[in-house]
Design a protein around this motif. Structure first.
Motif, PDB file in Angstrom:
ATOM      1  N   SER A  61      13.429  81.552  87.335  1.00 38.83           N
ATOM      2  CA  SER A  61      13.872  80.323  87.995  1.00 38.83           C
ATOM      3  C   SER A  61      12.841  79.804  88.996  1.00 38.83           C
ATOM      4  CB  SER A  61      15.211  80.549  88.703  1.00 38.83           C
ATOM      5  OG  SER A  61      15.105  81.599  89.649  1.00 38.83           O
ATOM      6  N   ASP A  62      12.012  80.686  89.559  1.00 39.73           N
ATOM      7  CA  ASP A  62      10.918  80.302  90.456  1.00 39.73           C
ATOM      8  C   ASP A  62       9.608  80.612  89.746  1.00 39.73           C
ATOM      9  OD1 ASP A  62      13.105  80.146  92.274  1.00 39.73           O
ATOM     10  OD2 ASP A  62      11.700  80.379  93.938  1.00 39.73           O
ATOM     11  N   ILE A  63       8.792  79.585  89.548  1.00 35.56           N
ATOM     12  CA  ILE A  63       7.585  79.746  88.731  1.00 35.56           C
ATOM     13  C   ILE A  63       6.370  79.200  89.489  1.00 35.56           C
ATOM     14  CG2 ILE A  63       6.459  79.121  86.559  1.00 35.56           C
ATOM     15  CD1 ILE A  63       9.284  78.752  85.379  1.00 35.56           C
ATOM     16  N   LEU A  64       5.287  79.972  89.469  1.00 37.28           N
ATOM     17  CA  LEU A  64       4.029  79.552  90.084  1.00 37.28           C
ATOM     18  C   LEU A  64       3.043  79.136  89.003  1.00 37.28           C
ATOM     19  CD1 LEU A  64       1.973  79.336  92.443  1.00 37.28           C
ATOM     20  CD2 LEU A  64       1.457  81.770  92.051  1.00 37.28           C
ATOM     21  N   VAL A  65       2.490  77.928  89.146  1.00 40.83           N
ATOM     22  CA  VAL A  65       1.394  77.455  88.294  1.00 40.83           C
ATOM     23  C   VAL A  65       0.152  77.368  89.171  1.00 40.83           C
ATOM     24  CG1 VAL A  65       0.516  75.571  86.873  1.00 40.83           C
ATOM     25  CG2 VAL A  65       2.960  76.142  86.817  1.00 40.83           C
TER      26      VAL A  65
END
Length: 408
Positions: A373-377
């Motif tokens: 649900s929490d994503i780092l790009v």
């Protein structure tokens, strides 16, 4: 449902000395909901504001700017939901001024000491009879511990109320900061449809407060986007009552830096809450661009990614169609970008380097990250030392449903 976000407990939103808040149910658009808010601050408070850059700004934004310039000492704020009073011409300005008069009469202050705010449907006039009738009950229940009610009173398509508090010690005195915000859709910088109100009881000069709000907004509300639409009504107000008992904080002091850090942290939390409650959001994405030649070019890349409907829908589907991210980086507007020297990461997974897919990358790795649900790009440009971070969310079926039914 919001992404890892719930409404704060009333007890978690700490009273700020000198700030009182009162609400009413005036039936502006829908019955049985809090839709009018009055906030008061004592004499000699410092008040600063930042507003939308949309040229079609709403009537209350125009009035707020004028009243802040007159420097008569702001004493009260009035907020209504359900109607934005935007795209309403001269009638909208007259109505916004009339609401200031209504609050001024109820509080025995000057109309120029009132800041009006509206949020809701654009191109519709305020229901003045209901709004003006809501002022008296809102004033009647003014209290220092009404922050959660206030957060609920400014909601539109928000699912949960948004608020947070901080405390720190300055000159041996306890200083409190509490803030609330609203926003869920039509969110994009300059500023992001949002309203934000942050108050502190610290004593601080007007010049120092003006400097802090610019810093805070650039690190928070100007770093979020839900759908790339800049609203007509966006407003952030920072209030300082000076009742904590500390010596007046001036610019460039150690106390200034500490207060700026604390106020900015509150603004960042409120801004991120808006994205987590983005209309129909199921994913919260941090777009981090590193090693650019300037912060401006890093922001260009971050927003190209964050604004792309193709990327946002892929994240909703947990589909690692990550070539869409490379395409966004390529059209971000950096004409001399060397694609062979940059890297793209999804979480800790290296996805692309040397102008193409990383040899070590497996699609199963990307799919696993995109289930979160929490994503780092992360984009590493390898062009310099600048960086920028933007927060956004995905596009789901519910985003379309919410905006298709917004006026219903």
């Amino acid at each position: 449902m919001p992404v890892k976000l719930s409404a704060p407990a009333a007890s978690a939103l700490l009273p700020v000395k000198g700030v009182q808040l009162g609400f009413a149910q005036a039936h502006i658009r829908k019955p049985n909901r809090k839709d009018v808010l009055v906030i008061t601050v004592p004499e000699n408070s410092s008040v600063s504001g930042v507003f939308t850059l949309n040229r079609f700004c709403a009537a209350p934004v125009t009035v707020c700017k004028a009243h802040l310039k007159q420097q008569q000492g702001i004493r009260a704020l009035l907020v209504n939901t359900g109607c934005a009073n935007a795209g309403t011409g001269q009638q909208g300005l007259d109505d916004a001024l009339a609401t200031c008069i209504g609050v001024a009469q109820a509080l025995n202050i000057s109309p120029e000491q009132v800041l009006p705010f509206s949020t809701g449907v654009i191109l519709e006039s305020l229901p003045m009879d209901r709004l003006l009738a809501g002022i008296a009950p809102a004033v009647a229940n003014l209290k220092e511990d009404n922050w959660l009610n206030a957060a609920e009173a400014i909601m539109t398509t928000d699912i949960v109320a948004k608020g947070t508090s901080r405390q720190l010690t300055i000159d041996g005195q306890s200083v409190t900061i509490t803030g609330i915000s609203k926003g869920s859709g039509m969110i994009h910088p300059n500023m992001a449809t949002m309203l934000g109100y942050i108050a502190t009881d610290a004593a601080i000069s007007q010049a120092a407060l003006d400097r802090i709000i610019q810093h805070a907004v650039n690190k928070s509300f100007n770093c979020i986007t839900v759908d790339g639409d800049t609203s007509t009504n966006d407003s952030l107000i920072l209030m300082a009552t000076g009742q904590a008992g500390n010596a007046v904080i001036e610019e460039d002091s150690a106390e200034f830096v500490r207060l700026q850090e604390a106020l900015t942290a509150v603004a960042v939390e409120l801004a991120q809450a808006i994205v987590r409650d983005g209309e129909g959001a199921t994913k919260f994405m941090t777009i981090q661009v590193e090693a650019g030649q300037s912060e401006e070019e890093c922001r260009k890349v971050a927003y190209a990614i964050a604004h792309s409907p193709l990327i946002k829908t892929a994240f909703f589907a947990s589909d690692p169609n990550l070539g869409r991210i490379l395409a966004a980086i390529g059209y971000a507007g950096i004409e001399d970008l060397n694609v062979n020297t940059m890297q793209l990461y999804l979480g800790d997974v290296l996805v692309a380097e040397k102008g193409g897919r990383a040899a070590s990358y497996l699609e199963a790795q990307g799919a696993a990250v995109m289930q979160e649900s929490d994503i780092l790009v992360r984009v590493v440009l390898n062009r310099g030392a600048a960086n920028a971070t933007v927060w956004t969310c995905d596009f789901s079926y519910d985003y379309v449903k919410i905006n298709a039914d917004y006026r219903s």
